[in-house]
Design a protein around this motif. Structure first.
Motif, short mmCIF file in Angstrom:
data_model
loop_
_atom_site.label_atom_id
_atom_site.label_comp_id
_atom_site.label_asym_id
_atom_site.label_seq_id
_atom_site.Cartn_x
_atom_site.Cartn_y
_atom_site.Cartn_z
N ALA A 1 -11.68 1.27 25.06
CA ALA A 1 -11.02 2.10 24.05
C ALA A 1 -10.44 1.25 22.92
O ALA A 1 -10.43 1.68 21.76
CB ALA A 1 -9.91 2.92 24.70
N ILE A 2 -9.99 0.06 23.25
CA ILE A 2 -9.35 -0.79 22.25
C ILE A 2 -10.39 -1.46 21.35
O ILE A 2 -10.23 -1.54 20.13
CB ILE A 2 -8.48 -1.87 22.95
N ASN A 3 -11.44 -1.96 21.97
CA ASN A 3 -12.45 -2.74 21.23
C ASN A 3 -13.73 -1.94 21.06
O ASN A 3 -14.36 -1.57 22.06
CB ASN A 3 -12.76 -4.04 22.00
N PRO A 4 -14.13 -1.67 19.82
CA PRO A 4 -13.54 -2.14 18.55
C PRO A 4 -12.72 -1.07 17.84
O PRO A 4 -12.48 -1.16 16.65
CB PRO A 4 -14.79 -2.45 17.73
N PHE A 5 -12.27 -0.05 18.58
CA PHE A 5 -11.77 1.15 17.91
C PHE A 5 -10.42 0.96 17.22
O PHE A 5 -10.13 1.65 16.24
CB PHE A 5 -11.70 2.30 18.92
N VAL A 6 -9.58 0.06 17.71
CA VAL A 6 -8.30 -0.15 17.04
C VAL A 6 -8.52 -0.66 15.62
O VAL A 6 -7.90 -0.19 14.66
CB VAL A 6 -7.42 -1.13 17.85
N ASP A 7 -9.43 -1.61 15.46
CA ASP A 7 -9.72 -2.14 14.12
C ASP A 7 -10.35 -1.07 13.23
O ASP A 7 -9.99 -0.93 12.05
CB ASP A 7 -10.66 -3.34 14.22
N LEU A 8 -11.28 -0.30 13.79
CA LEU A 8 -11.94 0.74 13.00
C LEU A 8 -10.96 1.84 12.59
O LEU A 8 -10.96 2.30 11.44
CB LEU A 8 -13.10 1.35 13.79
N LEU A 9 -10.11 2.23 13.52
CA LEU A 9 -9.11 3.26 13.21
C LEU A 9 -8.08 2.75 12.20
O LEU A 9 -7.57 3.52 11.39
CB LEU A 9 -8.42 3.73 14.49
N SER A 10 -7.78 1.46 12.27
CA SER A 10 -6.84 0.88 11.30
C SER A 10 -7.42 0.96 9.88
O SER A 10 -6.68 1.20 8.91
CB SER A 10 -6.54 -0.58 11.67
N GLU A 11 -8.73 0.74 9.75
CA GLU A 11 -9.36 0.88 8.44
C GLU A 11 -9.25 2.32 7.93
O GLU A 11 -8.95 2.56 6.75
CB GLU A 11 -10.82 0.46 8.52
N HIS A 12 -9.49 3.26 8.81
CA HIS A 12 -9.36 4.67 8.41
C HIS A 12 -7.91 5.01 8.07
O HIS A 12 -7.66 5.85 7.20
CB HIS A 12 -9.87 5.58 9.53
N GLU A 13 -6.97 4.36 8.76
CA GLU A 13 -5.56 4.60 8.45
C GLU A 13 -5.27 4.21 7.00
O GLU A 13 -4.51 4.89 6.30
CB GLU A 13 -4.69 3.80 9.41
N GLU A 14 -5.88 3.13 6.53
CA GLU A 14 -5.70 2.72 5.14
C GLU A 14 -6.29 3.75 4.18
O GLU A 14 -5.69 4.09 3.15
CB GLU A 14 -6.35 1.35 4.91
N HIS A 15 -7.49 4.27 4.51
CA HIS A 15 -8.11 5.28 3.66
C HIS A 15 -7.27 6.56 3.61
O HIS A 15 -7.10 7.17 2.54
CB HIS A 15 -9.52 5.62 4.17
N ILE A 16 -6.74 6.94 4.77
CA ILE A 16 -5.91 8.15 4.81
C ILE A 16 -4.66 7.95 3.97
O ILE A 16 -4.20 8.86 3.26
CB ILE A 16 -5.54 8.49 6.27
N GLY A 17 -4.08 6.74 4.03
CA GLY A 17 -2.91 6.45 3.20
C GLY A 17 -3.24 6.60 1.72
O GLY A 17 -2.42 7.10 0.93
N SER A 18 -4.44 6.16 1.32
CA SER A 18 -4.86 6.32 -0.08
C SER A 18 -4.99 7.79 -0.44
O SER A 18 -4.61 8.22 -1.54
CB SER A 18 -6.19 5.61 -0.30
N LEU A 19 -5.52 8.59 0.47
CA LEU A 19 -5.65 10.02 0.21
C LEU A 19 -4.29 10.68 0.01
O LEU A 19 -4.11 11.53 -0.87
CB LEU A 19 -6.38 10.70 1.38
N VAL A 20 -3.33 10.29 0.85
CA VAL A 20 -1.99 10.87 0.72
C VAL A 20 -1.40 10.54 -0.64
O VAL A 20 -0.80 11.40 -1.31
CB VAL A 20 -1.07 10.35 1.86
N ARG A 21 -1.56 9.29 -1.08
CA ARG A 21 -1.02 8.90 -2.39
C ARG A 21 -1.72 9.64 -3.52
O ARG A 21 -1.09 10.04 -4.51
CB ARG A 21 -1.17 7.38 -2.57
N ILE A 22 -3.04 9.83 -3.39
CA ILE A 22 -3.78 10.55 -4.43
C ILE A 22 -3.32 12.00 -4.51
O ILE A 22 -3.05 12.54 -5.59
CB ILE A 22 -5.29 10.48 -4.14
N LEU A 23 -3.22 12.64 -3.37
CA LEU A 23 -2.85 14.05 -3.35
C LEU A 23 -1.40 14.26 -3.77
O LEU A 23 -1.05 15.30 -4.34
CB LEU A 23 -3.07 14.63 -1.95
N ALA A 24 -0.54 13.28 -3.48
CA ALA A 24 0.87 13.43 -3.82
C ALA A 24 1.09 13.48 -5.33
O ALA A 24 2.03 14.12 -5.81
CB ALA A 24 1.67 12.28 -3.22
N LYS A 25 0.23 12.82 -6.09
CA LYS A 25 0.42 12.77 -7.54
C LYS A 25 -0.49 13.75 -8.28
O LYS A 25 -0.50 13.80 -9.51
CB LYS A 25 0.16 11.35 -8.06
N ALA A 26 -1.29 14.52 -7.53
CA ALA A 26 -2.25 15.41 -8.18
C ALA A 26 -1.57 16.68 -8.69
O ALA A 26 -0.63 17.19 -8.09
CB ALA A 26 -3.35 15.78 -7.19
#
Length: 245
Positions: free
Chosen positions: A98-123
């Motif tokens: 479960a940890i390998n390699p999913f923690v790293d992959l999910l962490s990348e998606h966490e960054e993308h989701i953070g970008s989406l939140v910032r985009i939507l917050a200012k829209a």
């Protein structure tokens, strides 16, 4: 000195002491009873200090018993560790998958989701078209989250998660599926509106109308993805600590 040689030395000393005690008792001349004159000195010494000698013998026997018990305990501990290793092996492999390699992959998606939140917050309505263009990239990246969460390998350790992490995983799966559906519908509708030559004002209004709903969904994904990732990392640390014991 090796343990084998040490045992030989102890054995030789025990034989010498035993002979030194036994021979005078068996063959030494006893003193006269009335005033204890004469007799074998070594035998007399043994007779006079028999209580002390018995005490030393008892201490030696106790020491030997303790040493034997310690060896038995060490063997029992080793058997216990071996049994624990066998019993934990299956769970540890589940955690590793479960940890390998999913923690790293999910962490990348966490960054993308953070970008989406910032985009939507200012829209807002004026920035809806820019939002659509910018959201397109991050939205597609975040859309891959649903496929990643659907991997059977990731879910092999689900029964080992704590309550909060398990709950967040359920919320995360629901929110990711909703986001994926909304995104597909949004892009399909926009494409249809462009094909139908709808006005830019109309398209902007349609995009802006859906921003609020997307913002709520993406915030939910961000919140529960962070909790789930923390649970996976905590699970990894716990099983590493148990394995090191």
């Amino acid at each position: 000195m090796t343990s084998k040689n040490r045992r030989r030395v102890y054995g030789a000393l025990a034989i010498i002491v035993g002979l030194g005690l036994a021979l005078p008792v068996l063959f030494g001349e006893s003193p006269t009873v009335d005033d204890r004159k004469g007799g074998n000195p070594w035998r007399n010494a043994i007779y006079d200090f028999q209580t002390l000698i018995t005490g030393f013998a008892a201490v030696g026997a106790a020491y030997a018993t303790v040493r034997a018990m310690q060896k038995t305990d060490k063997k029992a501990d080793k058997r216990h560790r071996d049994l624990m290793e066998l019993s934990l092996r299956s769970d540890r492999l589940k955690v590793d998958r479960a940890i390998n390699p999913f923690v790293d992959l999910l962490s990348e998606h966490e960054e993308h989701i953070g970008s989406l939140v910032r985009i939507l917050a200012k829209a807002d309505g004026e920035a809806a078209v820019d939002l659509y263009r910018e959201y397109g990239y991050f939205g597609r990246q975040a859309g891959g989250l649903l496929a990643l969460l659907g991997s059977p390998q990731l879910h092999q350790a689900d029964d080992l998660l704590d309550g909060n992490s398990a709950h967040s995983l359920e919320r995360l799966l629901d929110a990711a599926a909703t986001h994926d559906m909304v995104m597909r519908t949004l892009f399909d509708d926009i494409f249809a509106m462009v094909q139908a030559r709808k006005s830019q004002e109309f398209i902007v209004d349609q995009i802006a109308h859906r921003v609020e709903g997307l913002f709520t969904i993406v915030q939910t994904i961000e919140e529960h993805l962070a909790i789930y990732l923390a649970g996976l990392r905590r699970l990894e640390r716990e099983y590493r600590r148990v394995s090191a014991v």
